[in-house]
Design an enzyme around this catalytic site. Structure first.
Site, mmCIF file in Angstrom:
data_model
loop_
_atom_site.group_PDB
_atom_site.id
_atom_site.type_symbol
_atom_site.label_atom_id
_atom_site.label_comp_id
_atom_site.label_asym_id
_atom_site.label_seq_id
_atom_site.Cartn_x
_atom_site.Cartn_y
_atom_site.Cartn_z
ATOM 1 N N HIS A 100 -8.918 -14.949 -5.507
ATOM 2 C CA HIS A 100 -9.201 -13.583 -5.936
ATOM 3 C C HIS A 100 -10.035 -13.590 -7.215
ATOM 4 C CE1 HIS A 100 -8.444 -9.280 -6.443
ATOM 5 N NE2 HIS A 100 -8.370 -9.540 -7.732
ATOM 6 N N ASP A 104 1.259 0.341 -5.463
ATOM 7 C CA ASP A 104 0.117 0.051 -6.328
ATOM 8 C C ASP A 104 -0.980 1.094 -6.144
ATOM 9 O OD1 ASP A 104 -1.651 -1.592 -8.074
ATOM 10 O OD2 ASP A 104 -2.779 -1.756 -6.211
ATOM 11 N N ARG A 121 -2.869 5.748 -13.031
ATOM 12 C CA ARG A 121 -3.384 5.048 -14.216
ATOM 13 C C ARG A 121 -4.810 5.476 -14.513
ATOM 14 N NH1 ARG A 121 -2.948 -0.855 -12.465
ATOM 15 N NH2 ARG A 121 -4.101 -1.229 -14.383
ATOM 16 N N SER A 160 -0.594 -5.345 -10.579
ATOM 17 C CA SER A 160 -1.394 -4.696 -9.538
ATOM 18 C C SER A 160 -2.073 -5.749 -8.661
ATOM 19 C CB SER A 160 -2.419 -3.781 -10.206
ATOM 20 O OG SER A 160 -3.391 -3.331 -9.303
ATOM 21 N N LYS A 200 -0.668 -7.287 -4.565
ATOM 22 C CA LYS A 200 -1.484 -7.279 -3.354
ATOM 23 C C LYS A 200 -1.645 -8.695 -2.779
ATOM 24 C CE LYS A 200 -4.214 -4.647 -5.735
ATOM 25 N NZ LYS A 200 -5.220 -3.783 -6.352
#
Ligand code: URA
Ligand code: CA
Length: 434
Positions: A82, A161, A168, A183, A187
């Site tokens: 990621h 999320d 947010r 967050s 995921k």
């Protein structure tokens, strides 16, 4: 009284219990806590912070708020990769086939781009016929058969999320390290990975503006991974300048094919080698970083990574006949700007170039905006390179009717050439956190 006591505990700087955190997330996701209460709680977390244990519980609560993808039918250690979001960052398209060719199964869900950063899903959709949405059974079967599949998020991944992120965004609580870390990790964990390799970026074109903050975010995510029994490593990289030389979806696919053919840029390949080596390490295929990096180099040189990329494109319905023969990018207009000075490239403003490419149609300002896969910017130089007057600096790929000269002039103002060799170029990789 619940949930006010939970808000007050965080407001007063207390460490929340596992039960409080799970109950808060479960109740909010189910609609039993109002948005204004959740917003107050988020602000308390923003101001007071969270310990690694609290952040891990928040991560697990959000991961369990929806579907958890079950990858257990795929043998081996499933490693996910990621990036916190970059410009000219094709690393996933390069590294996924490379490590898959080495036997590390990659079952990856990728996001679409939003704002000035690109998303892997949009890049792959530049390939004619490519299907980014596969049913789950087909996704799993493809990974079992050939070790690699890439799809957009399917099912209901971490709905807590999604709800909290929207809140947010509207309440000034995005830039909090525990909130960002939970967050992202919720995921990743819900996507079923056994191990995770993160590219945490800092600089002008990144979420984290400073190296110090990127390091803190990375440390927090690596700690969450350990506490959640998902080995996690993070590479800290600079986003002061674009990572590669292509900005725009089909241009980035062309750049990935070039890199898999042994013609990758210096900065991009440095990150590919580092991330690839970490994936091979956590995937149990390399015994050391040095061995992992050597394996990545060998997989590029032998053409095995490129062969795996072709196999993967075909498996998902894409046309592969162009690969190795011609470029994918075919824009209605092209304009090449040449350099008028002699010297060194001392700055390339990645964020500004990303925004220009987005305005041309390479990205979306809003989720529902369409993308034009053929537009973008191809740079001929990297940060620190020397250049002489008359050498090409970049090619602009535009839509029919675009004012190419005007856009080119704006791009040129974000590529700084100075006569003196710069005495310091920020290294792309500053640290690997394990
Ligand atoms: N990316 C995410 O997925 N979540 C954040 O909070 C920030 C960046
Ligand atoms: Ca800068």
């Amino acid at each position: 009284m619940w949930p006010i006591d939970c808000i007050e505990h965080k407001r007063d700087g207390k460490v929340l219990t596992k039960e409080e955190i799970h109950r808060f997330i479960d109740d909010y996701t189910a609609g039993r806590i109002a948005d204004y209460q959740a917003a107050a709680w988020l602000m308390a977390v923003y101001l007071r912070g969270m310990t690694a244990e609290e952040t891990t519980e928040l991560t697990m609560a959000m991961a369990r708020s929806g579907d958890i993808v079950d990858l257990s039918s795929i043998p081996g250690v499933k490693v996910d990769k990621h990036s916190t979001g970059g410009i000219a960052d094709t690393t996933t398209l390069i590294v996924a086939p490379l490590v898959a060719a080495a036997g590390v199964p990659v079952a990856k869900m990728s996001g679409r781009g939003l704002g000035f950063t690109g998303g892997t899903a949009d890049k792959l959709e530049a390939i004619p016929g490519f299907r980014i949405e596969l049913p789950e059974d087909q996704f799993l079967q493809q990974v079992r058969r050939m070790g690699l599949a890439l799809i957009t998020q399917s099912g209901d991944i971490a709905p807590a999320d999604k709800l909290l992120y929207a809140l947010r965004d509207a309440t000034g609580t995005v830039e909090s390290i525990p909130l960002i870390a939970s967050s992202i990790m919720s995921k990743k964990i819900a996507s079923g990975a056994d191990a995770i390799v993160l590219d945490v970026k800092y600089g002008d074109g990144a979420f984290m503006k400073t190296k110090e903050d990127a390091r803190k975010l990375a440390r927090m995510m690596v700690d969450i991974g350990r506490l959640a029994h998902k080995p996690t490593r993070a590479v800290i990289t600079s986003m002061e300048a674009p990572l590669g030389t292509a900005i725009g979806n089909s241009l980035e696919v062309d750049e990935a094919v070039d890199a898999l053919s042994g013609r990758g840029g210096r900065r991009l390949m440095e990150v590919v080698r580092a991330i690839g080596a970490q994936m091979l390490l956590v995937g149990g295929k390399a015994g050391s970083e040095a061995e992992g990096e050597q394996m990545i180099d060998d997989l590029v040189a032998s053409g095995k990574g490129l062969a795996k990329f072709k196999e993967f494109v075909k498996a998902q319905g894409g046309s592969a006949s162009w690969i190795g023969k011609r470029l994918l990018t075919k824009a209605p207009q092209m304009f090449t700007a040449v350099c008028t000075d002699e010297g060194y490239i001392t700055e390339i403003h990645g964020r500004a170039l990303g925004e220009i490419a987005m305005a041309m149609g390479a990205g979306r300002a809003r989720k529902e905006d369409p993308i034009d896969p053929m537009v973008g910017i191809r740079l001929f130089k990297e940060l620190g390179d020397s250049i002489t007057a008359g050498e090409p600096l970049f090619t602009l790929y535009g839509k029919a009717g675009a004012d190419m000269a005007c856009i080119a002039q704006e791009i040129a103002s974000h590529i700084i050439v100075q006569s003196q060799r710069p005495d310091h170029i920020e290294p792309v990789i500053s640290e690997i956190i394990t």
